[in-house]
Design an enzyme around this catalytic site. Structure first.
Site, mmCIF file in Angstrom:
data_model
loop_
_atom_site.group_PDB
_atom_site.id
_atom_site.type_symbol
_atom_site.label_atom_id
_atom_site.label_comp_id
_atom_site.label_asym_id
_atom_site.label_seq_id
_atom_site.Cartn_x
_atom_site.Cartn_y
_atom_site.Cartn_z
ATOM 1 N N CYS A 116 15.161 13.472 49.642
ATOM 2 C CA CYS A 116 16.029 14.650 49.488
ATOM 3 C C CYS A 116 15.242 15.953 49.621
ATOM 4 O O CYS A 116 15.684 16.888 50.271
ATOM 5 C CB CYS A 116 16.694 14.693 48.106
ATOM 6 S SG CYS A 116 17.210 13.127 47.423
ATOM 7 N N ASP A 117 14.095 16.022 48.974
ATOM 8 C CA ASP A 117 13.436 17.318 48.793
ATOM 9 C C ASP A 117 12.121 17.493 49.561
ATOM 10 O O ASP A 117 11.575 18.596 49.594
ATOM 11 C CB ASP A 117 13.166 17.548 47.292
ATOM 12 C CG ASP A 117 14.466 17.601 46.489
ATOM 13 O OD1 ASP A 117 15.476 18.032 47.069
ATOM 14 O OD2 ASP A 117 14.463 17.210 45.315
ATOM 15 N N CYS A 124 13.006 12.647 44.235
ATOM 16 C CA CYS A 124 13.532 12.133 45.503
ATOM 17 C C CYS A 124 12.863 12.807 46.693
ATOM 18 O O CYS A 124 13.231 13.927 47.072
ATOM 19 C CB CYS A 124 15.050 12.336 45.553
ATOM 20 S SG CYS A 124 15.786 11.746 47.073
#
Ligand code: NDP
Length: 315
Positions: A144-145, A141
């Site tokens: 997200c990261d 992701c």
């Protein structure tokens, strides 16, 4: 069937942001929801590290800790959260009908409404080194990261719209992004390919696959292989983003609910209604496009409101 049958108003299957948001709203509407968490309580967010894009957490929050907060909030309004897996469903197709769901092959729940929030699972390649370094530089992701790799070099594996989107997103943050495409062309839409080709710090390696992720505790690089020439070489990167698709967790509902050709549940218009009255779907299980915690939570709220209205109309 050894355990006795239990009759409830609202059953929630799955415990990610969609499930918990549905629980909070359903509980406050006095539907006395019962949630079965599935085998991964908290869902996909418990496999990421820091969540920096969920509103309300100005300093970011650990994914597992955030899901604990969701759980606490749902329980504050008397949601009953139980560990268990739905193993069989027998949904009614009648308005006001009772939906039967078997838990762990043993207990039967009879529910007036069911909210399905079983989520989706990111696909991985299956390399041992990839598995070992999940959370240590291997992620599925970018939204997200990606932020943790600002100014660094990363690779993205995959050639669909998700991979193209993640690669162009990462290119804004990272020094260089290398995309590994296993064939000699990309599957992504022409528009997305155009975006990839017009991103200066994004290089596409065709006919190239990930052979191994290098590093002991954290990612230090990758070894890639050209599947035509069989030549291997190493690339120094700190992040490896696997973007080869997601699999919605919908096995249980095959030939019962409508799905698209990739297995995502189909909901009606802007609602969370499935084709069966009293059965609703929220979160990633019905959304292959946005797939964010905040959008999942939004549709969880919608599912609880749809369930509440459905029950009110029956009275
Ligand atoms: P897709 O299934 O479309 O693409 C998966 C990609 O991963 C393919 O390019 C495939 O390669 C590659 N892949 C699969 N397995 C491997 C492997 N073992 N090694 C290397 N590469 C592999 O998944 P997406 O998640 O990209 O998209 C899913 C759906 O969601 C699509 O319909 C897409 O259009 C849609 N979507 C739309 C978006 C938008 O409109 N903004 C954004 C994101 C997704 P190959 O091509 O060789 O099979």
């Amino acid at each position: 069937m050894s355990e006795k049958i239990e009759r409830i108003k609202c059953l929630i299957i799955g415990s990610g942001p969609a499930g918990y948001a549905a629980a909070i709203y359903a509980a406050r509407a006095d539907l006395k929801p019962v949630m079965y968490t599935g085998l991964e309580p908290g869902g996909q967010l418990t496999t990421t590290t820091e969540v920096d894009n969920y509103p309300g957490y100005p300093d970011g929050v650990d994914g597992t800790a955030m899901m604990e907060d969701f759980k606490k909030q749902a329980e504050r309004f008397d949601t009953e959260v139980r560990f268990g897996l739905a193993t069989k469903v027998d949904f009614s197709d009648k308005v006001g009908g009772i939906h039967k769901v078997t838990i762990d092959g043993a207990k039967e729940i009879e529910a007036e409404t069911v909210i399905i929030s079983t989520g989706a699972t990111a696909k991985y390649l299956g390399l041992p080194s990839e598995e070992r370094l999940k959370g240590g530089g291997v992620s599925a992701c970018a939204t997200c990261d990606g932020f943790f790799y600002r100014g660094q070099d990363v690779i993205v594996v995959g050639a669909g719209d998700t991979a193209a989107e993640e690669a162009t997103f990462l290119a804004k943050l990272c020094k260089k992004v290398t995309m590994l495409v296993r064939r000699d062309e990309m599957r992504a839409s022409k528009a997305m390919q155009h975006r990839v080709n017009n991103t200066k710090n994004l290089e596409v390696l065709f006919n190239t696959e990930l052979d191994e992720v290098l590093g002991d505790k954290v990612v230090e690089g990758v070894r890639v292989v050209n599947n035509k020439t069989k030549e291997k070489h190493e690339i120094a990167v700190m992040g490896v983003f696997i973007a080869i698709g997601h699999k919605p967790n919908t096995e249980l509902f095959k030939s019962i609910l409508d799905m698209d050709d990739t297995g995502y549940l189909i909901t009606q218009g802007k609602t969370t209604k499935t084709k069966l009255p009293g059965v609703f779907a929220a979160g990633d299980v019905q959304d292959k496009e946005y797939r964010q915690a905040v959008t999942a939570a939004g549709t969880g709220c919608m599912a609880a409101l749809d369930a509440e209205r459905y029950l009110a109309e029956l009275e």
